[in-house]
Design an enzyme around this catalytic site. Structure first.
Site, PDB file in Angstrom:
ATOM      1  N   GLN A   1      10.357 -19.259  24.013  1.00  0.00           N
ATOM      2  CA  GLN A   1       9.719 -18.584  25.148  1.00  0.00           C
ATOM      3  C   GLN A   1      10.784 -17.780  25.906  1.00  0.00           C
ATOM      4  OE1 GLN A   1       6.722 -21.428  27.243  1.00  0.00           O
ATOM      5  NE2 GLN A   1       8.289 -22.696  26.289  1.00  0.00           N
TER       6      GLN A   1
ATOM      7  N   HIS B   1       7.666 -14.502  24.097  1.00  0.00           N
ATOM      8  CA  HIS B   1       7.488 -13.790  25.361  1.00  0.00           C
ATOM      9  C   HIS B   1       8.323 -12.514  25.420  1.00  0.00           C
ATOM     10  CE1 HIS B   1       6.070 -17.765  27.382  1.00  0.00           C
ATOM     11  NE2 HIS B   1       5.159 -17.235  26.580  1.00  0.00           N
TER      12      HIS B   1
HETATM   13  C1  BV8 Z   1      -2.127 -15.027  28.169  1.00  0.00           C
HETATM   14  C2  BV8 Z   1       7.771 -13.512  31.632  1.00  0.00           C
HETATM   15  C3  BV8 Z   1      -4.193 -14.024  28.352  1.00  0.00           C
HETATM   16  C4  BV8 Z   1       9.095 -13.439  31.018  1.00  0.00           C
HETATM   17  C5  BV8 Z   1       6.456 -15.430  31.345  1.00  0.00           C
HETATM   18  C6  BV8 Z   1      -4.784 -21.564  34.008  1.00  0.00           C
HETATM   19  C7  BV8 Z   1      -4.576 -22.639  33.136  1.00  0.00           C
HETATM   20  C8  BV8 Z   1      -3.907 -22.452  31.931  1.00  0.00           C
HETATM   21  C9  BV8 Z   1      -3.448 -21.176  31.562  1.00  0.00           C
HETATM   22  C10 BV8 Z   1      -3.648 -20.137  32.440  1.00  0.00           C
HETATM   23  C11 BV8 Z   1      -4.316 -20.314  33.650  1.00  0.00           C
HETATM   24  N1  BV8 Z   1      -4.349 -19.118  34.280  1.00  0.00           N
HETATM   25  C12 BV8 Z   1      -3.738 -18.187  33.503  1.00  0.00           C
HETATM   26  C13 BV8 Z   1      -3.327 -18.798  32.377  1.00  0.00           C
HETATM   27  C14 BV8 Z   1      -2.609 -18.157  31.248  1.00  0.00           C
HETATM   28  C15 BV8 Z   1      -1.135 -18.004  31.586  1.00  0.00           C
HETATM   29  C16 BV8 Z   1      -0.522 -19.347  31.889  1.00  0.00           C
HETATM   30  O1  BV8 Z   1      -0.286 -20.136  31.000  1.00  0.00           O
HETATM   31  N2  BV8 Z   1      -0.276 -19.592  33.186  1.00  0.00           N
HETATM   32  C17 BV8 Z   1       0.272 -20.888  33.562  1.00  0.00           C
HETATM   33  C18 BV8 Z   1       1.499 -20.680  34.461  1.00  0.00           C
HETATM   34  C19 BV8 Z   1      -0.812 -21.672  34.288  1.00  0.00           C
HETATM   35  N3  BV8 Z   1      -0.516 -17.462  30.382  1.00  0.00           N
HETATM   36  C20 BV8 Z   1      -0.440 -16.127  30.216  1.00  0.00           C
HETATM   37  O2  BV8 Z   1      -0.785 -15.330  31.057  1.00  0.00           O
HETATM   38  C21 BV8 Z   1       0.053 -15.668  28.857  1.00  0.00           C
HETATM   39  N4  BV8 Z   1      -0.858 -14.702  28.355  1.00  0.00           N
HETATM   40  O3  BV8 Z   1      -2.584 -16.120  28.327  1.00  0.00           O
HETATM   41  O4  BV8 Z   1      -2.877 -13.971  27.813  1.00  0.00           O
HETATM   42  C22 BV8 Z   1      -5.027 -13.292  27.410  1.00  0.00           C
HETATM   43  C23 BV8 Z   1      -5.846 -14.002  26.529  1.00  0.00           C
HETATM   44  C24 BV8 Z   1      -6.668 -13.296  25.697  1.00  0.00           C
HETATM   45  C25 BV8 Z   1      -6.654 -11.904  25.734  1.00  0.00           C
HETATM   46  C26 BV8 Z   1      -5.801 -11.212  26.604  1.00  0.00           C
HETATM   47  C27 BV8 Z   1      -4.966 -11.904  27.441  1.00  0.00           C
HETATM   48  C28 BV8 Z   1       1.424 -15.003  28.978  1.00  0.00           C
HETATM   49  C29 BV8 Z   1       2.460 -16.055  29.226  1.00  0.00           C
HETATM   50  C30 BV8 Z   1       3.832 -15.408  29.283  1.00  0.00           C
HETATM   51  C31 BV8 Z   1       4.150 -15.158  30.703  1.00  0.00           C
HETATM   52  N5  BV8 Z   1       5.521 -14.704  30.828  1.00  0.00           N
HETATM   53  N6  BV8 Z   1       7.537 -14.882  31.838  1.00  0.00           N
HETATM   54  C32 BV8 Z   1      10.122 -13.435  32.083  1.00  0.00           C
HETATM   55  O5  BV8 Z   1       9.934 -12.803  33.128  1.00  0.00           O
HETATM   56  O6  BV8 Z   1      11.107 -14.099  31.824  1.00  0.00           O
HETATM   57  S1  BV8 Z   1       6.250 -17.087  31.499  1.00  0.00           S
HETATM   58  C33 BV8 Z   1       7.713 -17.834  31.900  1.00  0.00           C
HETATM   59  O7  BV8 Z   1       7.461 -19.254  31.766  1.00  0.00           O
HETATM   60  C34 BV8 Z   1       8.859 -17.540  30.938  1.00  0.00           C
HETATM   61  O8  BV8 Z   1       8.475 -16.703  29.874  1.00  0.00           O
HETATM   62  C35 BV8 Z   1       9.205 -18.906  30.390  1.00  0.00           C
HETATM   63  O9  BV8 Z   1       9.647 -18.786  29.107  1.00  0.00           O
HETATM   64  C36 BV8 Z   1       7.888 -19.598  30.474  1.00  0.00           C
HETATM   65  C37 BV8 Z   1       7.922 -21.075  30.337  1.00  0.00           C
HETATM   66  O10 BV8 Z   1       8.871 -21.596  31.260  1.00  0.00           O
HETATM   67  P1  BV8 Z   1       9.938 -22.646  30.656  1.00  0.00           P
HETATM   68  O11 BV8 Z   1      10.699 -21.969  29.570  1.00  0.00           O
HETATM   69  O12 BV8 Z   1       9.243 -23.914  30.320  1.00  0.00           O
HETATM   70  O13 BV8 Z   1      10.942 -22.850  31.863  1.00  0.00           O
HETATM   71  P2  BV8 Z   1      10.745 -23.827  33.108  1.00  0.00           P
HETATM   72  O14 BV8 Z   1      11.737 -23.418  34.149  1.00  0.00           O
HETATM   73  O15 BV8 Z   1       9.295 -23.893  33.480  1.00  0.00           O
HETATM   74  O16 BV8 Z   1      11.130 -25.279  32.540  1.00  0.00           O
HETATM   75  C38 BV8 Z   1      12.465 -25.510  32.117  1.00  0.00           C
HETATM   76  C39 BV8 Z   1      12.523 -26.961  31.682  1.00  0.00           C
HETATM   77  O17 BV8 Z   1      13.833 -27.220  31.184  1.00  0.00           O
HETATM   78  C40 BV8 Z   1      12.304 -27.952  32.833  1.00  0.00           C
HETATM   79  O18 BV8 Z   1      11.367 -28.933  32.408  1.00  0.00           O
HETATM   80  C41 BV8 Z   1      13.682 -28.579  33.059  1.00  0.00           C
HETATM   81  O19 BV8 Z   1      13.582 -29.948  33.370  1.00  0.00           O
HETATM   82  C42 BV8 Z   1      14.316 -28.429  31.693  1.00  0.00           C
HETATM   83  N7  BV8 Z   1      15.783 -28.337  31.713  1.00  0.00           N
HETATM   84  C43 BV8 Z   1      16.585 -27.771  32.648  1.00  0.00           C
HETATM   85  N8  BV8 Z   1      17.872 -27.853  32.252  1.00  0.00           N
HETATM   86  C44 BV8 Z   1      17.878 -28.464  31.032  1.00  0.00           C
HETATM   87  C45 BV8 Z   1      16.556 -28.775  30.679  1.00  0.00           C
HETATM   88  N9  BV8 Z   1      16.230 -29.404  29.532  1.00  0.00           N
HETATM   89  C46 BV8 Z   1      17.244 -29.714  28.687  1.00  0.00           C
HETATM   90  N10 BV8 Z   1      18.548 -29.445  28.955  1.00  0.00           N
HETATM   91  C47 BV8 Z   1      18.904 -28.830  30.112  1.00  0.00           C
HETATM   92  N11 BV8 Z   1      20.197 -28.580  30.365  1.00  0.00           N
END
Ligand code: BV8
Ligand code: ZN
Length: 256
Positions: free
Chosen positions: A117, A135
């Site tokens: 991602q 992504h």
């Molecule tokens: C789509 C842009 C629609 C890139 C990103 C309601 C319910 C469910 C879903 C939805 C909803 N409402 C809307 C949706 C869909 C939506 C979605 O899922 N929303 C969520 C937030 C509710 N998804 C979308 O919109 C996607 N598109 O669904 O299309 C569609 C369908 C049909 C037809 C047409 C359209 C698009 C999703 C992509 C969005 N873009 N970002 C950028 O700017 O960088 S998302 C963003 O979050 C990033 O891309 C990132 O990759 C992604 C996930 O985040 P994580 O990588 O998990 O990072 P996070 O910080 O959250 O977590 C890090 C973890 O690492 C933590 O747990 C931490 O503890 C851990 N950690 C930290 N340090 C360490 C570690 N682990 C190990 N070692 C370490 N050292």
């Protein structure tokens, strides 16, 4: 061994690492999903944790088509800052362990698929091949209208870069909320999750769909599932082995 009422994940981390190593080193097909957590030890901010990128700003303003339409200058500025901050960033031991694992598994005729991602290009910099960027990539731009695409690396771009082909605004080649994932990458990742023997998720909070759905696809298809993450995630109760700790510490022990 487990006491009555304990789950396997109550075992000491070393035992869990040993079990994960056993699964991973004997797998004939392995699918890996990574998130921002695997790049954290390289100094790249995560999204949702403490110090996360999105602390204090509304993701919708800078990571959605509406935000770009409304203020493209602000969105480009935010992405320029992120790209320039990536310039001196290097892959860490976690990225390198996955690149080694891919070489070892493929050398014995196994199948290895890495879907990320992340948009930071660090898996490729560590030597991983055929990385599925679900992504997109912050190191590329694409036209907001036609199919023109340009690699831009870490260099700042003109305030509002124009498409050399059609003159419209260029945008970061990143998948924003509400946008479809690149179809070829998504289909390849979903197929690998549905058919892989082992599924490993690393450093993702598992809240963004459809990427997070790969974990469910793998578990539902009967794969052995392993999570490596600093803290519990939305997927932790769904995986077989949940290893708590830093990817840069744990992955090299699983792969060694
Ligand atoms: C789509 C842009 C629609 C890139 C990103 C309601 C319910 C469910 C879903 C939805 C909803 N409402 C809307 C949706 C869909 C939506 C979605 O899922 N929303 C969520 C937030 C509710 N998804 C979308 O919109 C996607 N598109 O669904 O299309 C569609 C369908 C049909 C037809 C047409 C359209 C698009 C999703 C992509 C969005 N873009 N970002 C950028 O700017 O960088 S998302 C963003 O979050 C990033 O891309 C990132 O990759 C992604 C996930 O985040 P994580 O990588 O998990 O990072 P996070 O910080 O959250 O977590 C890090 C973890 O690492 C933590 O747990 C931490 O503890 C851990 N950690 C930290 N340090 C360490 C570690 N682990 C190990 N070692 C370490 N050292
Ligand atoms: Zn164009």
């Amino acid at each position: 061994m487990q006491e009555a009422g304990q789950t396997v994940n109550d075992l000491p981390l070393d035992d869990l690492i040993a079990q994960a190593r056993q699964l991973v080193t004997h797998a004939s097909s392995l699918c890996v999903l990574t998130g921002a957590g695997i790049s954290a030890e390289s100094g790249v901010p995560t999204y949702r944790g403490s110090g996360g990128l999105w602390r204090g700003i509304d993701a919708g303003d800078v990571a959605s088509p509406e935000g770009f339409r409304c203020d493209p200058q602000r969105v480009w500025q935010w992405h320029n800052e992120r790209r320039m901050a990536l310039k001196d960033v290097r892959p860490n031991a976690g990225h390198q362990a996955l690149a080694r694992l891919q070489r070892a598994l493929e050398a014995r005729g196994g199948r290895f698929v890495l879907a990320t991602q992340n948009v930071d290009g660090l898996h490729q910099a560590a030597g991983s091949r055929s990385v599925l960027e679900l992504h997109g990539s912050i190191l590329a731009s694409r036209c907001s209208v036609c199919d023109e695409r340009r690699e831009i690396g870490f260099e700042p771009v003109a305030d509002l870069p124009r498409c050399p082909k059609c003159g419209r605004l260029m945008r970061p080649a990143i998948v924003w909320f509400g946008e479809m994932l690149p179809e070829d990458a998504w289909l390849a990742a979903a197929e690998a999750a549905a058919t892989g023997e082992v599924f490993l998720t690393v450093g993702t909070s598992a809240v963004v769909y459809p990427a997070a759905g790969l974990i469910e696809i793998a578990a539902g298809a009967g794969a052995r599932t392993i999570e490596v993450n600093l803290e519990p995630t939305a997927a932790s109760t769904r995986v077989g082995l949940a290893l708590r700790g830093k990817a840069g510490d744990i992955l090299p022990q699983i792969v060694e």
